[in-house]
Every structure is written in structure tokens, then in C-alpha cells.
Design an enzyme around this catalytic site. Structure first.
Site, PDB file in Angstrom:
ATOM      1  N   ASP A   1      16.228  29.817  10.581  1.00 31.45           N
ATOM      2  CA  ASP A   1      17.232  29.556   9.565  1.00 31.45           C
ATOM      3  C   ASP A   1      18.245  30.702   9.601  1.00 31.45           C
ATOM      4  O   ASP A   1      17.846  31.857   9.689  1.00 31.45           O
ATOM      5  CB  ASP A   1      16.534  29.528   8.194  1.00 31.45           C
ATOM      6  CG  ASP A   1      17.329  28.782   7.149  1.00 31.45           C
ATOM      7  OD1 ASP A   1      18.540  29.025   7.078  1.00 31.45           O
ATOM      8  OD2 ASP A   1      16.743  27.968   6.417  1.00 31.45           O
TER       9      ASP A   1
ATOM     10  N   ARG B   1      20.846  30.835   7.281  1.00 27.85           N
ATOM     11  CA  ARG B   1      21.682  30.707   6.094  1.00 27.85           C
ATOM     12  C   ARG B   1      21.717  31.966   5.243  1.00 27.85           C
ATOM     13  O   ARG B   1      22.682  32.224   4.559  1.00 27.85           O
ATOM     14  CB  ARG B   1      21.222  29.531   5.233  1.00 27.85           C
ATOM     15  CG  ARG B   1      21.669  28.219   5.788  1.00 27.85           C
ATOM     16  CD  ARG B   1      21.101  27.095   4.994  1.00 27.85           C
ATOM     17  NE  ARG B   1      19.666  27.004   5.152  1.00 27.85           N
ATOM     18  CZ  ARG B   1      18.918  26.078   4.569  1.00 27.85           C
ATOM     19  NH1 ARG B   1      19.468  25.196   3.775  1.00 27.85           N
ATOM     20  NH2 ARG B   1      17.629  26.029   4.769  1.00 27.85           N
TER      21      ARG B   1
END
Ligand SMILES: [Zn+2]
Length: 420
Positions: free
Chosen positions: A330, A332
Site C-alpha cells: 500500500d 497511500r
């Protein structure tokens, strides 16, 4: 006297040693009032006045360059801001004056035409980085919620024809580099070096101009949709329902069924509307972080890798396949996400419509109280998306413990094959 506004025909490198911008307006991030804070100037026609690195419009700055190269846009064009003022005023809130609470947007971004009127009149190219407007939404899932009796039309939040009345806010990224570095626990110098190198040397000033503390990064913006009265935001006596949603074009827009993004988004909208109808306020903050900020190409590569692996798409290997392609699970990093909540003045969230621990942790760590976390109802999860859903639950995303599958049961959760 009008400042020099026409772009020179020869190229002036931003890193040129003669560019000592004595005229740059002073910026004091988090100062008590906008006058003291100073305007953010990323002018390309008056480079001596710049106090920011990069240019406005986020990733769209490249299209402006194209328009200009094609001779469609005069370089000296400055926006005429007549009648563009926000439809509702948001803030100022106490959080605006805390230099650590907001580091990735300009709290005064919607108000520049007002608070920096004098500077603009004097010729400074100060541009809004936030815009606030009003709209009606028409969403099939909300029609369905009305038809099934979960939502009612009230002529105020939901009109008789099913239209949902919203205030919407567009926010471009404005990064205060010392604050961003602090959020990630790295030295500002390291952050600047990484940004410079990983963009292929796009902004030399990151290295040559440590005195310029603000970067307008060439990335996507964030949109907030507010249901109910925006003045209620931040009020302790008003219920707050919120979903912080990361973009997924495939599901959000096209209804692709491999993930739960659109069902979660529309569920968040439904919950937000319900809260507004009960006298509170609901909102969705929508972040352009496609494919966990890995981008859509990487995301589609991962889909193929998931579906082609031995044994087919499986909840047990969901995160692993992403890591194989992207290097991380990930990208983000939710550290900057709560800035928008603080800009809105939010101090507590009664209902957080999200299963993500990363989001929850970032919000709570930033000083916002979360009372209740809302899981997506099982009937809203598409069949092929059960791989993602079960993988997330098994990895510790927020869910009813009774519903979390492990071991053999988890291995049994399979998705469709590539050509099915
Ligand atoms: Zn998705």
C-alpha cells in the site's frame, strides 16, 4: 506600479544562482491571521515573487503546459475571479492556526480573492487552491435506498425526485515541507532529496532553494461532499458521519466488481444523508489515490497476477500479490489524510464509515475522536470482491470478529478466473 507579468522568451532555470528572490512574500505557516501568514505565490510570469515550488492545478499543470505550447493559452493569463467566491464559508477554525495540524493544504485557499485582495490588486499572482460550490447528486444506489425504505425524501437533503443536495469542495495539494517531513518522521532535507530524485529531477528548487518551504506537488486533488448544513461541521452538539474514500475509478465510476469501493462509497453517502436528515452533518472526503496510490496500471497488473497465480485469485494471497508487483502492499500512507478533516474544523466523528485501520489510526492520532466504526453491510459486497474483503478482514481491518475467516476457510475464498 504593475509588476512585470510577461514571461521572458529565454528560459530562466529555477535553480539559477541569480534567482535570489528578495521580493518573495514571507510565509509564516500557521500564523494567527492570513496577513501574517502571507499569500502562497507560484507565479510563472513573475518569478521573483514566487515563494512556492511547483505550480497550481496539481497534476493538471501538465495540460496547462500543453495548452501553452500549442498556443491556445496566453502565458500572461491570470484568472478573473469575479463571482467565484465560495457558496458557503468554511472556517477559520482553531486548527488553521496550528502549523502541525494542517501541512498538506492551504487553509486560506478558498479565500485568497478576499483575504489577499490588496496583494492581488498590487499585481501579485495569488490563486485559489480551494473552491466551494453547491450541487445536486443523482445516484442509483440512493434511489434504491429510497425504494427499499432505508432513506426518505425530505425536500431538504433529499428532494422528492431523489436528488441529493450537497455542498462540494475541491482542494488542491499545498505541501508545507517541514510539516510533511515531520509527519513522516524524516528530515526535511531527506524528503526534498527523495521528491527531487523520484520525480526525475522535476523541481530543482527542492534542492537549491531550502528557503522555499512550500511545494505544490503535481498530484491529484481531494473533493469533499457535505450533506446537511456545513456550519454544523466541528460543532460538538451535532452528529458527524464521515467516510474518507480513496479513489478507485474501476469500481467508483465503472462498477467493476473485483472490489468494494463503490458499494462502500455509496454506503457512506447513504449514512451521511441519514445523519444530515437526523439533524447532524455527513461528508465524504474523496482522495485521488488510485489503486492504493500505486496507480491504475500497477493495479491492473496486480489483478492479472492475482487471477493467474496457481490456484487462482485467493483471499489468502491477496496482499502478497500486490507486494510482488509494487514492492509494497500500500502506498497511500494516511498521514496527510486528516488535514482535510482539520480544515473542516472536525474534532470528533460519531460514525466513521471505513474498515481501514490505517485511516482510523491516522485520524485518531491527529487528535480527532472516533466514537463508532461502521462496517459495510455484507449484502452490499459483490461476489468477486469477497477475496479483497476477506483478505482485509483477516489482515485486521475493522470487522465483527465473528465474521473473520482464517486458515482453511480463508483459503476457500476464491475469485473468478481471468476469462470467466
Ligand atoms: Zn476498488
Amino acid at each position: 506600479m504593475e509588476r512585470h507579468q510577461v514571461r521572458k522568451t529565454h528560459i530562466v532555470l529555477t535553480s539559477h544562482p541569480h534567482r535570489i528572490f528578495k521580493e518573495s512574500p514571507v510565509l509564516e505557516w500557521g500564523a494567527k491571521n492570513p496577513g501574517k501568514r502571507g499569500p502562497i505565490v507560484a507565479s510563472l510570469t513573475d518569478k521573483s515573487a514566487r515563494n512556492a515550488i511547483g505550480s497550481h492545478s496539481g497534476s493538471y499543470t501538465v495540460y496547462r503546459a500543453l495548452a501553452m505550447a500549442a498556443g491556445k493559452l496566453p502565458p500572461e493569463h491570470k484568472p478573473d475571479l469575479t463571482n467565484t467566491a465560495p457558496t458557503v464559508r468554511i472556517g477559520p477554525h482553531a486548527s488553521w492556526f496550528d502549523p502541525t495540524k494542517i501541512v498538506s493544504l492551504d487553509p486560506w485557499g478558498a479565500e485568497v480573492a478576499n483575504v489577499f485582495r490588496k496583494e492581488i490588486k498590487g499585481g501579485l499572482d495569488v490563486r485559489p487552491s480551494i473552491a466551494v460550490t453547491q450541487a445536486h447528486l443523482h445516484i442509483p444506489e440512493i434511489d434504491d435506498a429510497i425504494a427499499k425504505g432505508r432513506l426518505k425524501t425530505d425536500g431538504k437533503v433529499v428532494l422528492a425526485n431523489g436528488d441529493v443536495v450537497v455542498t462540494k469542495v475541491a482542494i488542491e495539494p499545498v505541501w508545507y515541507l517541514p510539516g510533511v517531513a515531520a509527519r513522516f518522521g524524516v528530515e526535511e532535507k531527506e524528503l526534498r532529496k527523495s521528491l527531487f530524485e523520484e520525480t526525475g529531477g522535476m523541481f530543482p528548487e527542492l534542492i537549491t532553494r531550502p528557503d522555499l518551504k512550500v511545494l505544490l506537488p503535481p498530484i491529484g486533488s481531494t473533493t469533499v461532499y457535505i450533506f446537511g448544513n456545513p456550519d454544523f461541521l466541528g460543532r460538538k452538539d451535532k452528529e458527524h458521519t464521515c467516510r474518507v474514500h480513496d479513489e478507485c475509478n474501476g469500481s467508483d465510476v465503472f462498477g467493476s466488481d473485483i472490489c468494494t469501493c463503490r458499494p462502500y462509497l455509496t454506503h457512506g453517502i447513504e449514512e451521511g444523508i441519514r445523519t444530515a436528515q437526523n439533524g447532524g452533518v455527513g461528508f465524504i472526503a474523496y482522495y485521488r489515490k488510485e489503486g492504493r496510490s500505486l496507480g491504475e496500471v500497477t493495479k491492473f497488473l496486480v489483478y492479472n497476477a492475482r487471477k493467474r497465480q496457481k490456484g487462482g485469485d485467493s483471499a489468502a494471497t491477496y496482499f502478497h500479490r500486490t507486494e510482488c508487483v509494487a514492492g509494497v502492499q500500500d502506498m497511500r500512507f494516511q498521514e496527510l489524510m486528516p488535514d482535510i478533516l482539520h480544515w473542516l474544523g472536525v474534532k470528533k466523528i460519531d460514525n466513521l464509515v471505513s474498515m481501514s485501520n490505517m485511516k482510523y489510526d491516522a485520524i485518531v492520532r491527529s487528535g480527532i475522536k472516533v466514537t463508532r466504526r461502521v462496517q459495510i453491510p455484507e449484502e452490499l459486497v459483490p461476489q468477486d470482491a469477497s477475496v479483497e474483503m476477506e483478505a482485509k478482514k483477516a489482515a485486521g481491518y475493522f470487522a465483527d470478529p465473528k465474521q473473520v475467516k482464517r486458515g482453511k476457510a480463508l483459503k476457500k475464498v476464491r475469485g473468478r478466473g481471468l476469462n470467466e
